[in-house]
Enzyme design. Structure first.
Site, PDB file in Angstrom:
ATOM      1  N   HIS A  92     -18.587  18.650  12.241  1.00  0.00           N
ATOM      2  CA  HIS A  92     -17.706  18.472  13.421  1.00  0.00           C
ATOM      3  C   HIS A  92     -17.750  19.823  14.304  1.00  0.00           C
ATOM      4  O   HIS A  92     -16.601  20.375  14.018  1.00  0.00           O
ATOM      5  CB  HIS A  92     -16.484  17.812  12.827  1.00  0.00           C
ATOM      6  CG  HIS A  92     -15.675  17.370  14.074  1.00  0.00           C
ATOM      7  ND1 HIS A  92     -14.830  16.471  13.823  1.00  0.00           N
ATOM      8  CD2 HIS A  92     -15.642  17.412  15.611  1.00  0.00           C
ATOM      9  CE1 HIS A  92     -14.156  15.884  14.938  1.00  0.00           C
ATOM     10  NE2 HIS A  92     -14.637  16.474  15.989  1.00  0.00           N
ATOM     11  N   ARG A 134     -15.574   9.579  17.418  1.00  0.00           N
ATOM     12  CA  ARG A 134     -15.008   9.517  15.968  1.00  0.00           C
ATOM     13  C   ARG A 134     -16.042   8.699  15.212  1.00  0.00           C
ATOM     14  O   ARG A 134     -16.827   7.701  15.702  1.00  0.00           O
ATOM     15  CB  ARG A 134     -13.725   8.903  15.738  1.00  0.00           C
ATOM     16  CG  ARG A 134     -12.702   9.931  16.419  1.00  0.00           C
ATOM     17  CD  ARG A 134     -12.382  11.251  15.406  1.00  0.00           C
ATOM     18  NE  ARG A 134     -11.223  11.967  15.745  1.00  0.00           N
ATOM     19  CZ  ARG A 134     -11.525  13.061  16.488  1.00  0.00           C
ATOM     20  NH1 ARG A 134     -12.747  13.485  16.845  1.00  0.00           N
ATOM     21  NH2 ARG A 134     -10.421  13.866  17.092  1.00  0.00           N
ATOM     22  N   ASN A 145     -10.718  21.003  24.573  1.00  0.00           N
ATOM     23  CA  ASN A 145     -12.172  21.372  24.212  1.00  0.00           C
ATOM     24  C   ASN A 145     -12.844  20.094  24.663  1.00  0.00           C
ATOM     25  O   ASN A 145     -14.100  19.799  24.511  1.00  0.00           O
ATOM     26  CB  ASN A 145     -12.212  21.157  22.737  1.00  0.00           C
ATOM     27  CG  ASN A 145     -11.448  20.084  21.843  1.00  0.00           C
ATOM     28  OD1 ASN A 145     -11.251  19.010  22.445  1.00  0.00           O
ATOM     29  ND2 ASN A 145     -11.541  20.100  20.643  1.00  0.00           N
ATOM     30  N   GLN A 147     -14.336  13.460   6.613  1.00  0.00           N
ATOM     31  CA  GLN A 147     -14.737  14.569   6.833  1.00  0.00           C
ATOM     32  C   GLN A 147     -13.798  15.682   6.013  1.00  0.00           C
ATOM     33  O   GLN A 147     -12.545  15.408   5.866  1.00  0.00           O
ATOM     34  CB  GLN A 147     -14.285  15.178   8.146  1.00  0.00           C
ATOM     35  CG  GLN A 147     -15.249  14.301   9.252  1.00  0.00           C
ATOM     36  CD  GLN A 147     -14.960  14.960  10.600  1.00  0.00           C
ATOM     37  OE1 GLN A 147     -15.688  14.652  11.565  1.00  0.00           O
ATOM     38  NE2 GLN A 147     -14.163  15.869  11.022  1.00  0.00           N
TER      39      GLN A 147
HETATM   40  P1  NDP Z   1      -8.988  11.336  27.310  1.00  0.00           P
HETATM   41  O1  NDP Z   1      -7.784  10.625  26.621  1.00  0.00           O
HETATM   42  O2  NDP Z   1      -9.027  11.913  28.144  1.00  0.00           O
HETATM   43  O3  NDP Z   1     -10.033   9.895  27.492  1.00  0.00           O
HETATM   44  C1  NDP Z   1     -10.176   8.720  26.633  1.00  0.00           C
HETATM   45  C2  NDP Z   1     -10.610   7.397  27.347  1.00  0.00           C
HETATM   46  O4  NDP Z   1     -10.924   6.364  26.487  1.00  0.00           O
HETATM   47  C3  NDP Z   1      -9.567   7.060  28.340  1.00  0.00           C
HETATM   48  O5  NDP Z   1     -10.152   6.870  29.454  1.00  0.00           O
HETATM   49  C4  NDP Z   1      -9.126   5.677  27.853  1.00  0.00           C
HETATM   50  O6  NDP Z   1      -9.091   4.826  28.535  1.00  0.00           O
HETATM   51  C5  NDP Z   1     -10.488   5.131  27.050  1.00  0.00           C
HETATM   52  N1  NDP Z   1     -10.454   4.132  26.055  1.00  0.00           N
HETATM   53  C6  NDP Z   1      -9.440   4.151  25.243  1.00  0.00           C
HETATM   54  N2  NDP Z   1      -9.463   3.108  24.381  1.00  0.00           N
HETATM   55  C7  NDP Z   1     -10.562   2.381  25.034  1.00  0.00           C
HETATM   56  C8  NDP Z   1     -11.371   1.266  24.774  1.00  0.00           C
HETATM   57  N3  NDP Z   1     -10.974   0.365  23.525  1.00  0.00           N
HETATM   58  N4  NDP Z   1     -12.623   1.057  25.312  1.00  0.00           N
HETATM   59  C9  NDP Z   1     -12.750   1.827  26.244  1.00  0.00           C
HETATM   60  N5  NDP Z   1     -12.226   3.006  26.705  1.00  0.00           N
HETATM   61  C10 NDP Z   1     -11.332   3.113  26.141  1.00  0.00           C
HETATM   62  O7  NDP Z   1      -9.594  11.735  25.935  1.00  0.00           O
HETATM   63  P2  NDP Z   1     -11.025  12.884  25.896  1.00  0.00           P
HETATM   64  O8  NDP Z   1     -12.078  12.438  26.703  1.00  0.00           O
HETATM   65  O9  NDP Z   1     -10.646  14.333  26.144  1.00  0.00           O
HETATM   66  O10 NDP Z   1     -11.460  12.636  24.451  1.00  0.00           O
HETATM   67  C11 NDP Z   1     -11.781  11.357  23.823  1.00  0.00           C
HETATM   68  C12 NDP Z   1     -11.775  11.343  22.404  1.00  0.00           C
HETATM   69  O11 NDP Z   1     -13.008  12.178  22.181  1.00  0.00           O
HETATM   70  C13 NDP Z   1     -10.751  11.949  21.711  1.00  0.00           C
HETATM   71  O12 NDP Z   1      -9.873  10.796  21.285  1.00  0.00           O
HETATM   72  C14 NDP Z   1     -11.453  12.418  20.386  1.00  0.00           C
HETATM   73  O13 NDP Z   1     -11.501  11.095  19.386  1.00  0.00           O
HETATM   74  C15 NDP Z   1     -12.702  12.721  20.918  1.00  0.00           C
HETATM   75  N6  NDP Z   1     -12.903  14.283  20.832  1.00  0.00           N
HETATM   76  C16 NDP Z   1     -13.844  14.599  19.939  1.00  0.00           C
HETATM   77  C17 NDP Z   1     -14.129  16.009  19.862  1.00  0.00           C
HETATM   78  C18 NDP Z   1     -15.090  16.675  18.876  1.00  0.00           C
HETATM   79  O14 NDP Z   1     -14.990  17.901  18.660  1.00  0.00           O
HETATM   80  N7  NDP Z   1     -16.089  15.900  18.501  1.00  0.00           N
HETATM   81  C19 NDP Z   1     -13.096  17.052  20.669  1.00  0.00           C
HETATM   82  C20 NDP Z   1     -12.271  16.270  21.421  1.00  0.00           C
HETATM   83  C21 NDP Z   1     -12.270  15.107  21.493  1.00  0.00           C
HETATM   84  P3  NDP Z   1      -7.635   4.596  29.599  1.00  0.00           P
HETATM   85  O15 NDP Z   1      -7.180   5.795  29.775  1.00  0.00           O
HETATM   86  O16 NDP Z   1      -8.676   4.354  30.804  1.00  0.00           O
HETATM   87  O17 NDP Z   1      -7.062   3.534  29.064  1.00  0.00           O
END
Ligand code: NDP
Length: 407
Positions: free
Chosen positions: A332, A284, A146, A313
């Protein structure tokens, strides 16, 4: 095996007898080449409600035919709730971030048979990952299912806030036509500086979509994107969140919730933002400090805040984000469109098929394996827990609908 599945309530009027769109578009691959879920079969019609109790993620026939037990409930919060009772001998628990069953350390201690926690979606912060590691419970999620749905929601929310859509919609619903009232907070997005905290699957997709609005784009991430992507999108990289928020008119938050990011946007960080900036947080709720956000909207330090993630939630009825000025909050929903549901239901089925067959799981779906962060989990999460405070939930906020058990 016994599979416990916690899903959100059915529609108040019962399950729909028809849907507005007859067929979902066919999507073969995600932008990075990852394939969509590939279960051996599915027993649902893509495009129908699957994430609610009666939808059962389309799993019942598959599980029962293979001799497993499926328990579905939406009673997940109060001590002694159905989910807690059923957890004690469950082998697998499935929950969605939209309606999370907080798998705390205490609950994990109750679940003596638990082998796997599956997130039907993305974001496993509702599971105490440290406790899962300590108890050798594998954690899986349906990576990418998603992400693009959320990126669409982000673009919708940025435009809605900057153009002040909600106010204009309200005026029309109330029978009004005062154009000055409708536009006194309305701007074009064009030319603004937009930055994302994290450029993972969602953050990067949001940037790609926003490119066409002729904005200046910025990002902060723990790892830098390839130079070719930075060039293609004309991105400015920042080596800290502080540096990025100081120059952005719009900030979108797209990192996972883990100990490093919890409460990242507190009074201090918001104070470092450009005055009158907008925040869109679909990552989140706990990444933003609840009261600091409300205070900043009251003072004008922020011009708008939108997103669909709360903590806990379902959000309590008196959660200040429901009533603060200039918000564009939704429940959400961004990652549970009917399109997304079809993908994550298929992904859950694929994970279960692998589990039952004793086959290796996809590394991109893996968060915790054999007592350690692994796969996507090793890349995106840090050790520790971010579930504390989940007991603040308003118990019984949704009517209990069904507990469906088969033996
Ligand atoms: P990904 O794993 O593709 O991306 C997460 C990114 O966050 C990675 O690039 C990671 O960095 C980066 N990251 C982690 N920690 C940090 C930090 N401390 N500072 C900056 N960047 C950081 O996940 P998605 O993009 O698919 O999803 C991201 C989040 O979105 C999920 O974890 C979830 O919480 C939320 N989400 C919400 C949804 C909704 O319905 N509202 C649905 C799906 C997801 P790197 O890998 O470079 O270390």
């Amino acid at each position: 095996m016994k599979v416990l599945c916690i899903l959100y309530d059915d529609p108040k009027g019962g399950m729909p007898s028809s849907y507005p769109v007859e067929n979902l578009p066919k999507i073969e691959k995600y932008p990075d080449g990852q394939t969509l879920p590939t279960p051996k079969g599915i027993d649902f019609n893509p495009g129908e409600l699957l994430g609610c109790v009666s939808g059962e993620l389309g799993l019942r026939k598959f599980l029962e035919d293979a001799g497993h037990t499926l328990v579905v409930t939406n009673d997940k919060d109060a001590p002694g709730c159905v989910a807690e009772k059923e957890l004690v001998d469950a082998d697998v628990v499935i929950s969605q971030p939209f309606f999370p069953f907080y798998l705390t350390k205490e609950r994990i201690a109750m679940a003596k048979n638990l082998k796997m926690a599956i997130t039907a979606g993305i974001g496993s912060d509702h599971v105490d990952l440290q406790a899962a590691m300590d108890n050798k419970i594998d954690v899986m999620e349906v990576t990418f299912c998603n992400s693009r749905s959320v990126a669409e929601h982000i673009v919708m929310m940025i435009l809605s806030l900057v153009r002040d859509y909600h106010n204009q919609y309200r005026i029309i619903n109330e029978g009004g036509w005062n154009i000055a009232d409708a536009v006194q907070r309305s701007y074009d997005l064009e030319g603004m500086h937009v930055g994302t905290v994290a450029a993972g699957r969602i953050g990067l997709d949001a940037l790609r979509k926003l490119k066409h609005f002729d904005v200046h784009m910025h990002y902060f991430d723990r790892h830098r994107l390839p130079e070719s992507v930075e060039k293609e999108l004309n991105l400015t990289f920042h080596d800290s969140v502080e540096s990025m928020v100081a120059v952005c008119d719009v900030v979108t938050i797209n990192c996972p919730l883990h100990p490093e990011t919890e409460n990242l946007f507190d009074d201090e960080m918001i104070g470092k933002m450009k005055k009158g900036a907008y925040i869109v947080n679909t990552a989140r709720g706990k990444i933003c400090n609840r009261d600091a956000i409300a205070r900043a909207l009251e003072s004008g330090q922020l011009s708008g805040y939108a997103g669909d993630v709360w903590f806990p939630q379902p959000a309590p009825n008196d959660h200040v984000w429901r009533t603060m000025p200039n918000h564009g909050m939704t429940p959400h929903t961004s990652g549970t469109s009917l399109s997304a549901q079809a993908r994550y239901a298929a992904g859950v089925r694929e994970i279960l098929e692998c589990l039952f067959a004793g086959e290796d799981q996809r590394t991109e779906y893996t968060i915790v394996k054999d007592g350690a962060l692994a796969g996507t989990g090793a890349h995106s999460y840090s050790e520790g827990s971010a579930t504390s405070g989940s007991d603040q939930i308003t118990f019984g906020s949704g009517p209990f609908q069904a507990i469906i058990t088969t033996d």
